[in-house]
Design a protein around this motif. Structure first.
Motif, short mmCIF file in Angstrom:
data_model
loop_
_atom_site.label_atom_id
_atom_site.label_comp_id
_atom_site.label_asym_id
_atom_site.label_seq_id
_atom_site.Cartn_x
_atom_site.Cartn_y
_atom_site.Cartn_z
N VAL A 47 1.19 -1.08 -0.13
CA VAL A 47 0.12 0.11 -0.27
C VAL A 47 1.22 1.18 -0.18
N GLU A 48 2.16 1.43 1.06
CA GLU A 48 2.65 2.52 0.78
C GLU A 48 4.01 2.78 -0.51
N GLN A 49 3.65 1.91 -1.27
CA GLN A 49 4.54 1.75 -2.67
C GLN A 49 3.82 1.59 -4.05
N ALA A 50 1.94 1.78 -3.39
CA ALA A 50 1.32 2.41 -4.19
C ALA A 50 0.90 4.11 -4.19
N ILE A 51 1.38 4.43 -2.93
CA ILE A 51 1.13 6.07 -2.80
C ILE A 51 2.95 5.86 -3.48
N ARG A 52 3.65 6.00 -2.92
CA ARG A 52 5.17 6.16 -3.60
C ARG A 52 4.75 6.35 -5.28
N GLN A 53 4.30 5.60 -6.07
CA GLN A 53 3.80 6.29 -7.07
C GLN A 53 3.34 7.03 -7.46
N TRP A 54 2.49 7.31 -6.79
CA TRP A 54 1.70 8.80 -7.22
C TRP A 54 2.27 9.79 -6.48
N GLU A 55 3.45 9.40 -5.61
CA GLU A 55 4.69 10.23 -5.33
C GLU A 55 5.54 11.19 -7.36
N LYS A 56 5.73 9.91 -7.05
CA LYS A 56 6.61 10.19 -9.08
C LYS A 56 5.62 11.39 -9.79
N ALA A 57 4.24 10.46 -9.93
CA ALA A 57 3.91 11.69 -10.65
C ALA A 57 3.43 12.84 -10.49
N PHE A 58 3.58 13.51 -9.02
CA PHE A 58 3.31 14.91 -8.26
C PHE A 58 4.98 15.68 -8.50
N ALA A 59 5.53 14.79 -8.99
CA ALA A 59 7.51 15.74 -9.94
C ALA A 59 6.84 16.64 -10.68
N ALA A 60 6.17 16.06 -11.16
CA ALA A 60 5.98 17.04 -12.61
C ALA A 60 5.16 17.87 -12.04
#
Length: 780
Positions: free
Chosen positions: A300-313
């Motif tokens: 579940v934490e990894q799923a959240i980190r996936q979206w952290e990458k999107a927020f870099a944009a």
């Protein structure tokens, strides 16, 4: 006269008593030394089983977030009454409760003289009123009684549409704890009720249900988030209102996207504008339920980190602050709760947003192991040949964790304000999806918000790593988050960001979902649907004949054939899904946003070649009968349905779809638009004649499967023409349908007289009788 005076005096005394009873008490008369006090922004006074809340004068007319949240029980519902309210002074004895509604506004562009007129012309509706029990200790503050609202439900925390909470028993319900912090007060409340249920045989039983609720009042900050107008190139859910300031001569309907309020700290402004990633001033707190099994927490934490990458944009890092601290287990402003609960078919997502700005104030996601269990059979069929973990042990916990990671990442899109982008799964070609280097870089879909979880196109020989088989946050997700959450310096920067989106780049394309759109189907994959489904069926062709031996070798030996039965059904269901993915391309059309310098084609029709290929695929894998690899005597004994019957059931649904007037209308529209480049209704009917009726040959004797197809075809045709009678007027769809019906009837009549085989002649005679009985004898 004396009698009249006595009556008058009695009335005055009675009125005075009633007025005194209605009039709020002074604080000195209200307060008791025995009361238990919970101090805070909203001070709570507890007098045995009575609960009173003090509302300071400075909070009147301010925004207050009210949330009713089921925190324990067999539901994860948030009360529909949750949202932003204002306490407003009514008469001397009551407060008005105003739920925020936002229908009209004046933005600063034009027509500023309209602002006072709009404000004065709008009467703010009062949702309900509450009695003021007493005046507070501080000047201007008031005290209201929440006792019944907490125990029994009410307009603050209404669950009236949820039957199991619609009428709680006050004798078995009550406040457990009170917590005040963060300008909020939260009541933890147990509500219990008993309902009557009728069981088999008419026997009545009492069913008791209990729920633990968090009921919260929280004062919000004064400053509203700056809204961002929606754009059809990127899919976000919206709030809408009429704006008198967007145009000098008219009213414009404005749609603002829903999003969290992320801003840049003043000290980080220069770095942010120079492209340096910064932490937001107000990160989103994500509470992960302490009841979640520790095995699944990292996924579940990894799923959240996936979206952290999107927020870099969008220029941000560390957007999410993950917590498992029980202190954070309250749904408050700026919080996202990920709970472990009773959900079986889909993750349960709830978002509370401000209707004025679109700001997401709080959100909740509920998941469970059942969601991974539901995906496992499909994963076995689609990826089992490429992932030996599920071949050797169907209930592999690592695979379950990876599936829960996808469930969470998929659901997070909606919790961040996005609409599902179902076109993301056909952004790439089948050859790209079979290439390890490509999939490692781009994934299998351009958006994890698409409903397709895994790569059924790749083959074992492609040797894709197992960690690339499941969808992750993709290029479109980063584009969407980048546009929605980036703090642009001005409107010109915002427009420049949007102008860089190329319609020809399928990985960055958003297409709103429509029921008949072949490019936004929930379970499709790859740009070439026929090739993708053919590759998917290759897995079934290899796995199905081995299924008995595979399940026998698994832990436990599958002694009762339960696992074999489950996977056999999953294979048939998946096979049917591959057929449907292709089916939607026949008569398929897709509506696209039209914008200058982006796209000028409002409707895209599937090409003639692709539709012909789609029909040929259906002919090969459905209309020709059960393929040899799908025949299994064990499955027949367990299912209670022969494979021939299953295929006939699938054929019935597909024939009904092909004769649907939506499909026919699309074919007619395509022909009107594209001329001889279009796949026409006449060509579809010609293919049906060939496949189902052998072109009405008088010498070919149909096999049992085609006899069933012909019966289905006639039955579905009768139903279609009956529903679309021409007596109410002709249109393109019902005209071609009735022409084909007359054509079919004439050929059936001819075959009933001229077919060389007597049994076949008799069958055609029976088909003719069915038509006469079911349709021709009915009044038009």
């Amino acid at each position: 006269m004396k009698h009249i005076i006595r009556i008058t005096l009695a009335a005055i005394v009675m009125y005075s008593k009633l007025y005194a009873a209605e009039r709020p008490l002074s604080f000195d008369k209200f307060y008791k030394a025995s009361m238990k006090i919970t101090p805070g922004t909203f001070t709570i006074y507890q007098d045995n089983d009575k609960y009173y809340m003090e509302i300071p004068a400075q909070i009147l007319e301010k925004d207050v977030l009210v949330i009713g949240d089921i925190t324990q029980g067999y539901s994860s519902l948030i009360a529909p009454s949750s949202g932003v309210i204002k306490f407003s002074q009514g008469d001397s004895s009551h407060l008005n409760i105003i739920r925020q509604e936002y229908k009209e506004a004046v933005s600063p562009s034009y027509n500023q003289e309209m602002e006072p007129l709009v404000r004065l012309s709008n009467l703010v509706p009062v949702s309900f009123v509450v009695k003021i029990e007493a005046y507070g200790k501080a000047p201007g503050s008031v005290i209201i009684d929440l006792s019944r609202q907490l125990r029994e439900g009410g307009q603050f925390f209404s669950f009236r549409d949820f039957n199991a909470l619609s009428r709680p028993d006050p004798e078995r319900s009550g406040v457990q704890t009170i917590k005040a912090a963060n300008d909020a007060v939260t009541f933890t409340v147990l509500r219990t009720q008993t309902d009557q249920s009728t069981q088999g045989g008419g026997k009545k039983m009492e069913i008791a249900s209990a729920f633990l609720l968090h009921l919260t009042f929280q004062l919000l900050h004064d400053e509203q988030m700056q809204g961002r107008e929606s754009d059809p190139r990127i899919g976000f859910s919206t709030v809408a209102f009429n704006d008198f300031g967007k145009s000098p001569y008219s009213v414009k309907n404005v749609k603002l996207i829903r999003k969290w309020n992320l801003s840049v700290k003043p000290a980080d402004t220069t770095a942010y504008q120079n492209g340096v990633l910064v932490a937001p001033a107000n990160p989103i707190t994500v509470y992960i339920d302490r009841n979640m099994p520790s095995l699944f927490v990292p996924y579940v934490e990894q799923a959240i980190r996936q979206w952290e990458k999107a927020f870099a944009a969008a220029g941000f890092r560390n957007v999410f602050q993950i917590s498992r601290n029980e202190e954070d287990n309250r749904l408050l402003y700026g919080k996202l709760l990920i709970k472990w609960g009773s959900v079986y078919n889909n993750a349960d997502q709830s978002v509370i947003a401000d209707p004025r700005s679109g700001e997401i104030l709080a959100a909740k996601l509920t998941i469970s192991e059942h969601l991974a269990d539901n995906l496992l059979p499909w994963y076995f069929v689609a990826c089992g040949l490429k992932d030996q973990r599920v071949i050797s042990n169907f209930n592999n916990l690592q695979v379950k964790g990876e599936l829960l990671e996808w469930v969470t990442a998929n659901a997070m899109g909606e919790l961040l304000g996005m609409e599902n982008n179902y076109s993301g799964s056909n952004a790439f070609s089948t050859s790209q999806l079979r290439n390890t280097s490509w999939v490692k870089t781009h994934g299998l879909t351009s958006s994890v918000t698409d409903a397709i979880p895994f790569n059924y196109v790749a083959q074992p020989a492609d040797q894709l790593p197992v960690n690339t088989l499941i969808a992750h946050v993709g290029a479109y997700d980063s584009l969407a988050i980048g546009w929605a959450y980036k703090c642009f310096r001005n409107e010109q920067e915002t427009k420049q960001y949007l102008s860089n989106i190329s319609y020809s780049n399928t990985a960055l394309r958003y297409v709103p979902q429509e029921n008949n759109d072949p490019f936004t189907q929930r379970l499709d994959l790859a740009a070439d649907a026929v090739n993708a489904s053919t590759l998917g069926i290759k897995h079934i062709a290899t796995l199905y004949p081995q299924l008995e031996s595979i399940t026998a070798a698994m832990p436990g030996g599958d002694q009762d054939w339960a696992l074999f039965d489950e996977l056999s059904k999953a294979m048939l269901k998946t096979y049917d899904g591959y057929l449907k993915n292709v089916l939607w391309h026949i008569g398929g059309q897709s509506e696209r946003p039209v914008l200058r310098n982006y796209n000028d084609t409002p409707v895209v029709y599937v090409s003639k070649k692709e539709q012909q290929q789609a029909f040929n695929f259906l002919e090969q894998y459905l209309f020709n009968g059960v393929p040899a690899f799908m025949k299994n005597k064990r499955a027949i004994r367990l299912k209670g349905e022969t494979m021939d019957e299953a295929f006939q059931r699938m054929a019935d649904a597909i024939i009904a779809r092909l004769l649907n007037t939506d499909v026919l209308a699309s074919l007619v529209a395509a022909e009107n638009t594209m001329g001889n480049k279009a796949f026409t209704a006449a060509e579809l009917f010609t293919l049906l004649d060939k496949t189902v009726f052998y072109n009405f040959s008088t010498t070919i004797i149909p096999d049992a499967h085609h006899v069933s197809l012909q019966r289905s075809m006639v039955s579905q045709l009768i139903q279609a023409v009956s529903k679309n009678a021409i007596t109410s007027g002709l249109n393109g769809a019902n005209e071609v349908l009735h022409v084909y019906f007359v054509h079919t009837l004439k050929n059936i009549d001819r075959m009933s007289k001229t077919h060389t085989d007597s049994t076949t002649r008799t069958r055609y005679q029976l088909l003719k009788q069915d038509i006469e009985k079911e349709y021709l004898m009915k009044p038009l």
